[in-house]
Design a protein around this motif. Structure first.
Motif, PDB file in Angstrom:
ATOM      1  N   UNK A 165      10.723   8.249   5.130  1.00  0.00           N
ATOM      2  CA  UNK A 165       9.523   7.623   5.692  1.00  0.00           C
ATOM      3  C   UNK A 165       8.294   8.429   5.288  1.00  0.00           C
ATOM      4  N   UNK A 166       7.331   7.742   4.689  1.00  0.00           N
ATOM      5  CA  UNK A 166       6.088   8.385   4.256  1.00  0.00           C
ATOM      6  C   UNK A 166       4.951   7.894   5.144  1.00  0.00           C
ATOM      7  N   UNK A 167       4.611   8.703   6.143  1.00  0.00           N
ATOM      8  CA  UNK A 167       3.573   8.334   7.105  1.00  0.00           C
ATOM      9  C   UNK A 167       2.180   8.484   6.492  1.00  0.00           C
ATOM     10  N   UNK A 168       1.245   7.724   7.058  1.00  0.00           N
ATOM     11  CA  UNK A 168      -0.161   7.761   6.641  1.00  0.00           C
ATOM     12  C   UNK A 168      -0.282   7.621   5.126  1.00  0.00           C
ATOM     13  N   UNK A 169       0.479   6.673   4.595  1.00  0.00           N
ATOM     14  CA  UNK A 169       0.511   6.432   3.157  1.00  0.00           C
ATOM     15  C   UNK A 169       0.262   4.938   2.918  1.00  0.00           C
ATOM     16  N   UNK A 170      -0.938   4.603   2.487  1.00  0.00           N
ATOM     17  CA  UNK A 170      -1.357   3.209   2.354  1.00  0.00           C
ATOM     18  C   UNK A 170      -1.123   2.720   0.929  1.00  0.00           C
ATOM     19  N   UNK A 174      -2.981   5.249  -1.771  1.00  0.00           N
ATOM     20  CA  UNK A 174      -4.224   6.017  -1.675  1.00  0.00           C
ATOM     21  C   UNK A 174      -3.959   7.516  -1.729  1.00  0.00           C
ATOM     22  N   UNK A 175      -2.798   7.921  -1.238  1.00  0.00           N
ATOM     23  CA  UNK A 175      -2.526   9.353  -1.086  1.00  0.00           C
ATOM     24  C   UNK A 175      -1.916   9.984  -2.327  1.00  0.00           C
ATOM     25  N   UNK A 226      -5.367  -6.758   0.933  1.00  0.00           N
ATOM     26  CA  UNK A 226      -5.307  -5.306   1.090  1.00  0.00           C
ATOM     27  C   UNK A 226      -4.454  -4.656   0.003  1.00  0.00           C
ATOM     28  N   UNK A 227      -3.473  -5.403  -0.517  1.00  0.00           N
ATOM     29  CA  UNK A 227      -2.634  -4.912  -1.612  1.00  0.00           C
ATOM     30  C   UNK A 227      -2.915  -5.757  -2.850  1.00  0.00           C
ATOM     31  N   UNK A 228      -3.178  -5.108  -3.975  1.00  0.00           N
ATOM     32  CA  UNK A 228      -3.377  -5.820  -5.238  1.00  0.00           C
ATOM     33  C   UNK A 228      -2.024  -6.011  -5.922  1.00  0.00           C
ATOM     34  N   UNK A 277      -2.816 -16.268  -3.010  1.00  0.00           N
ATOM     35  CA  UNK A 277      -4.123 -16.854  -2.686  1.00  0.00           C
ATOM     36  C   UNK A 277      -3.994 -17.911  -1.598  1.00  0.00           C
ATOM     37  N   UNK A 278      -2.905 -18.684  -1.644  1.00  0.00           N
ATOM     38  CA  UNK A 278      -2.678 -19.717  -0.633  1.00  0.00           C
ATOM     39  C   UNK A 278      -2.450 -19.099   0.740  1.00  0.00           C
ATOM     40  N   UNK A 279      -1.689 -18.015   0.785  1.00  0.00           N
ATOM     41  CA  UNK A 279      -1.377 -17.357   2.054  1.00  0.00           C
ATOM     42  C   UNK A 279      -2.628 -16.778   2.701  1.00  0.00           C
ATOM     43  N   UNK A 280      -3.632 -16.445   1.889  1.00  0.00           N
ATOM     44  CA  UNK A 280      -4.871 -15.894   2.440  1.00  0.00           C
ATOM     45  C   UNK A 280      -5.592 -16.896   3.341  1.00  0.00           C
TER      46      UNK A 280
END
Length: 469
Positions: free
Chosen positions: A263-268, A285-286, A306-308, A321-324
């Motif tokens: 588990x990698x906490x605080x990892x976006x 990000x980390x 939030x995720x590309x 795009x539809x789910x957005x």
């Protein structure tokens, strides 16, 4: 013929045993450490006998996601997903497996339903009097509603048999149809039309009693939310309801611990790229160096891009795009330590819920802490669509010692999915799967675990087929 049928069943079982006993190890990323992500990690470990290497990316510093308890008044109180139904087989099984104690999710006391100007129903401490009051108000609906609930629960429980047989589903309507051929139509119509036209429930019952249930559970009226989630809310209001002593997030914590996952906490996670060899590259990000995986399980809502997603085929991009277009529902949970305003409650009930969708609050319920430590004041949880003003708080409480507000996107906004271009998918691409597709049918702890089991089975099938090409 019966012997042939037995041979066919035995052969199918042997095939499944071969598939899972002979699975090869794989590197798998799970994005999200809530109930769904924790359960996926657990099921992957269980199905592969620990052969897979699983990384769980969690953007916060804790496991459990939207299931959590919060410190307040020298104690901890449930904020989201506070109840579990006795028919929830996975949650019940895991609680026993991990030695977690069950406690009643219903605090002793009475409740009343208000429509604003007056109370339309008041529960009695005598169950017989309560039933007679319900019979007087609901008439034949007092029989129709339990029959409807039992039918829903019976049909839904079929999922446990299907998943024991390793049945998988690629998208939401396929999952619902496997339980009952009529279920997919329920996500395309609103609850009030379904209950009145198909089940035969009176309009007065729907607008008062059923609407009180949907407002307190999902913050939406019977004319707004779709019929399937409304039926789940009604089914969840009956039967034996319980919670985990110490907080419901303990189920997720124990699942991820038993999974042996990293588990990698605080990892976006910011980017997921499809590589030419069919593997996936994950960037965060980390971490400066990207990680490569054989398969990805998304156990998080796909919101606000939030995720590309990079180098995926056009159909995947179109789906994302539809789910957005789908939105999550804002919910405000306010913990209040103090004394209820008797001018408002009329001293007739401990908990007040409303059937008026325009009300400034949906429910005001007395809480017990997740651990039974003594508290110097009664604590109530108030659900509302917006933060409460001082005047609104003083309407509900005549004495306030402490207030804590949690304002978050708690669950989907359950409009009809009829106009959606593409229904939510569990399988977004070969090797890319999404647990949270299931919560567009309904959001609950058990639904997350069921979605996780489906995702884990899809991963296992994908890895097996990939290794045997």
């Amino acid at each position: 013929m019966k012997y042939c049928r037995r041979l066919n069943i035995a052969f199918a079982v042997l095939v499944e045993l071969f598939l899972f006993e002979n699975c090869r190890s794989a590197n798998i990323a799970v994005i999200g450490g809530g109930t769904g992500g924790s359960a996926v990690a657990y099921f992957l470990h269980e199905q592969s006998n620990g052969k897979h290497s699983v990384d769980v990316f969690e953007k916060t510093n804790r496991i459990g996601g939207r299931v959590r308890s919060k410190p307040f008044e020298q104690n901890f109180y449930e904020i989201g997903a506070s109840i579990i139904h006795s028919k929830n087989e996975y949650a019940t099984k895991f609680a026993k497996q991990f030695g977690l104690k069950e406690k009643s999710a219903i605090d002793p006391g009475t409740f009343a339903i208000t429509n604003g100007p007056e109370f339309v129903f008041v529960e009695s401490k005598c169950s017989l009097i309560t039933y007679l009051r319900l019979l007087r108000i609901l008439k034949l609906d007092v029989i129709k509603i339990p029959m409807f609930v039992n039918k829903m629960l019976t049909d839904f429980s079929w999922i446990y048999f299907l998943q024991k047989e390793n049945k998988t589903f690629n998208q939401l309507d396929e999952f619902l149809a496997a339980l009952n051929i009529e279920f997919p139509s329920l996500i395309e119509q609103n609850l009030v039309d379904y209950l009145e036209k198909e089940v035969g429930i009176r309009d007065e019952t729907v607008k008062q009693f059923v609407q009180a249930i949907t407002l307190v559970n999902y913050g939406q009226s019977t004319g707004d939310l779709h019929a399937f989630v409304g039926a789940v809310a009604v089914a969840g209001s009956g039967g034996s309801l319980w919670s985990v002593d110490g907080g419901n997030q303990r189920i997720a914590e124990n699942l991820v611990r038993a999974s042996k996952a990293n588990v990698m906490f605080e990892n976006i996670v910011t980017k997921i790229s499809l590589l030419k060899n069919g593997s996936y590259k994950v960037e965060t990000k980390r971490d400066s160096k990207p990680l490569v995986y054989d398969a990805i399980v998304l156990a998080t809502p796909l919101l606000n891009n939030e995720i590309q997603f990079i180098d995926f085929p056009a159909d995947v991009e179109n789906y994302i795009n539809s789910i957005q277009e789908l939105k999550y529902h804002r919910t405000v949970a306010t913990l209040v330590a103090g004394r209820l305003n008797q001018n408002f409650t009329k001293n007739i009930a401990d908990d007040i819920i409303t059937c008026d969708p325009t009300s400034f609050f949906y429910s005001c319920s007395k809480l017990s802490p997740v651990n039974p430590y003594p508290s110097s004041h009664d604590v109530h949880k108030v659900f509302s669509r917006e933060p409460l003003t001082k005047q609104q708080l003083s309407t509900l409480f005549e004495e306030i010692k402490e207030v804590d507000v949690t304002d978050w996107m708690a669950y989907p906004h359950y409009n009809s999915l009829k106009q959606l271009k593409m229904l939510p998918k569990f399988k977004m691409h070969s090797g890319l799967f999404h647990v949270n597709a299931i919560e567009w049918a309904a959001s609950a702890i058990e639904m997350s675990i069921i979605g996780a089991k489906n995702a884990a089975l899809l991963v296992e099938n994908y890895i097996h087929n990939k290794n045997h090409k």
